[in-house]
Design a protein around this motif. Structure first.
Motif, PDB file in Angstrom:
ATOM      1  N   LEU A 198      41.762  50.909  42.058  1.00 42.86           N
ATOM      2  CA  LEU A 198      40.450  51.495  41.770  1.00 42.86           C
ATOM      3  C   LEU A 198      39.731  51.877  43.067  1.00 42.86           C
ATOM      4  O   LEU A 198      39.149  52.964  43.165  1.00 42.86           O
ATOM      5  N   GLY A 199      39.770  50.996  44.067  1.00 39.54           N
ATOM      6  CA  GLY A 199      39.145  51.304  45.356  1.00 39.54           C
ATOM      7  C   GLY A 199      39.792  52.520  46.003  1.00 39.54           C
ATOM      8  O   GLY A 199      39.115  53.396  46.540  1.00 39.54           O
ATOM      9  N   PHE A 200      41.125  52.591  45.928  1.00 39.73           N
ATOM     10  CA  PHE A 200      41.866  53.717  46.491  1.00 39.73           C
ATOM     11  C   PHE A 200      41.489  55.013  45.776  1.00 39.73           C
ATOM     12  O   PHE A 200      41.159  56.014  46.410  1.00 39.73           O
ATOM     13  N   ALA A 201      41.524  54.980  44.439  1.00 39.92           N
ATOM     14  CA  ALA A 201      41.195  56.176  43.644  1.00 39.92           C
ATOM     15  C   ALA A 201      39.735  56.586  43.843  1.00 39.92           C
ATOM     16  O   ALA A 201      39.435  57.783  43.920  1.00 39.92           O
ATOM     17  N   ALA A 202      38.845  55.615  43.954  1.00 38.50           N
ATOM     18  CA  ALA A 202      37.430  55.927  44.180  1.00 38.50           C
ATOM     19  C   ALA A 202      37.246  56.649  45.510  1.00 38.50           C
ATOM     20  O   ALA A 202      36.415  57.551  45.623  1.00 38.50           O
ATOM     21  N   MET A 203      38.050  56.284  46.510  1.00 34.81           N
ATOM     22  CA  MET A 203      37.960  56.972  47.800  1.00 34.81           C
ATOM     23  C   MET A 203      38.458  58.409  47.702  1.00 34.81           C
ATOM     24  O   MET A 203      37.876  59.300  48.317  1.00 34.81           O
ATOM     25  N   ILE A 236      45.554  43.960  41.869  1.00 35.17           N
ATOM     26  CA  ILE A 236      46.215  45.257  42.052  1.00 35.17           C
ATOM     27  C   ILE A 236      45.389  46.369  41.403  1.00 35.17           C
ATOM     28  O   ILE A 236      45.248  47.454  41.956  1.00 35.17           O
ATOM     29  N   GLY A 237      44.819  46.077  40.246  1.00 38.40           N
ATOM     30  CA  GLY A 237      43.969  47.061  39.565  1.00 38.40           C
ATOM     31  C   GLY A 237      42.749  47.427  40.395  1.00 38.40           C
ATOM     32  O   GLY A 237      42.395  48.609  40.501  1.00 38.40           O
ATOM     33  N   PHE A 238      42.100  46.428  41.005  1.00 32.08           N
ATOM     34  CA  PHE A 238      40.924  46.724  41.834  1.00 32.08           C
ATOM     35  C   PHE A 238      41.304  47.423  43.139  1.00 32.08           C
ATOM     36  O   PHE A 238      40.547  48.250  43.645  1.00 32.08           O
ATOM     37  N   ASP A 240      36.969  38.069  44.856  1.00 28.24           N
ATOM     38  CA  ASP A 240      36.577  38.793  43.648  1.00 28.24           C
ATOM     39  C   ASP A 240      36.827  40.293  43.811  1.00 28.24           C
ATOM     40  O   ASP A 240      37.448  40.730  44.775  1.00 28.24           O
ATOM     41  N   TYR A 241      36.318  41.082  42.876  1.00 26.77           N
ATOM     42  CA  TYR A 241      36.567  42.526  42.852  1.00 26.77           C
ATOM     43  C   TYR A 241      36.147  43.219  44.141  1.00 26.77           C
ATOM     44  O   TYR A 241      36.758  44.187  44.574  1.00 26.77           O
ATOM     45  N   ARG A 242      35.091  42.726  44.789  1.00 29.31           N
ATOM     46  CA  ARG A 242      34.617  43.360  46.023  1.00 29.31           C
ATOM     47  C   ARG A 242      35.688  43.295  47.104  1.00 29.31           C
ATOM     48  O   ARG A 242      35.933  44.292  47.800  1.00 29.31           O
ATOM     49  N   PHE A 243      36.313  42.147  47.239  1.00 34.44           N
ATOM     50  CA  PHE A 243      37.369  41.991  48.237  1.00 34.44           C
ATOM     51  C   PHE A 243      38.499  42.976  47.969  1.00 34.44           C
ATOM     52  O   PHE A 243      38.932  43.697  48.867  1.00 34.44           O
ATOM     53  N   TRP A 244      38.985  43.030  46.732  1.00 31.13           N
ATOM     54  CA  TRP A 244      40.147  43.864  46.414  1.00 31.13           C
ATOM     55  C   TRP A 244      39.824  45.351  46.469  1.00 31.13           C
ATOM     56  O   TRP A 244      40.645  46.158  46.890  1.00 31.13           O
ATOM     57  N   MET A 245      38.591  45.727  46.088  1.00 31.94           N
ATOM     58  CA  MET A 245      38.204  47.134  46.220  1.00 31.94           C
ATOM     59  C   MET A 245      38.097  47.511  47.701  1.00 31.94           C
ATOM     60  O   MET A 245      38.485  48.608  48.097  1.00 31.94           O
ATOM     61  N   GLY A 246      37.600  46.582  48.523  1.00 33.41           N
ATOM     62  CA  GLY A 246      37.558  46.814  49.960  1.00 33.41           C
ATOM     63  C   GLY A 246      38.948  46.988  50.544  1.00 33.41           C
ATOM     64  O   GLY A 246      39.170  47.829  51.420  1.00 33.41           O
TER      65      GLY A 246
END
Length: 148
Positions: A10-15, A5-7, A72-78
């Motif tokens: 993070l992906g959402f906020a980074a966008m 959920i954190g990643f 991993d983090y890449r999947f969840w950030m994607g």
């Protein structure tokens, strides 16, 4: 699960941050020749500016595919970037620009603020003098004066 959920967040906020930055400094800068199609009346459903959505979607897909095996983090950030993209499409393309006529004008205070901010952004069809470059994070002034 908390890490996932954190990643995603993070992906959402980074966008939102990178979208604001890219919109303000690149789209209304050296990439204006592509982005200006979004500030001009269009006779077709697609516009050259849609290439930016393809770019961001490609980044999300690459992250998802490279991280899917180990989740991993890449999947969840994607996933977070993809979630942002879906909400961007619904808010920006459907609700604000009415490229698909699924909804009426917003009545919700938050959605009205986003709507007003984007209308303010489009008051000019020029590279300069545009305001409000984010989608979800917009200046507080757009949430005031609710009678509109």
């Amino acid at each position: 699960m908390i890490t996932a959920i954190g990643f995603i967040a993070l992906g959402f906020a980074a966008m939102e941050f990178s979208g604001w930055f890219i919109h303000k400094y690149l789209m209304h800068g050296p990439l204006w020749m592509i982005h200006k199609t979004h500030h001009q009346p269009s006779k077709t459903f697609f516009e050259l500016n849609d290439l930016f959505s393809v770019l961001f979607g490609s980044i999300a897909l690459i992250l998802i595919f490279t991280g899917v095996e180990s989740l991993d983090y890449r999947f969840w950030m994607g996933v977070g970037i993809s979630l942002y993209g879906v909400l961007y499409f619904v808010l920006h393309d459907v609700l604000v620009h009415r490229r698909l006529k699924w909804f009426d004008r917003p009545r919700n205070t938050f959605l009205k603020g986003i709507f007003k901010a984007h209308q303010a952004h489009h008051r000019t069809n020029q590279k300069e003098d545009a305001v409000s470059f984010g989608l979800f994070v917009v200046p507080k002034k757009f949430f005031k004066n609710e009678e509109n």
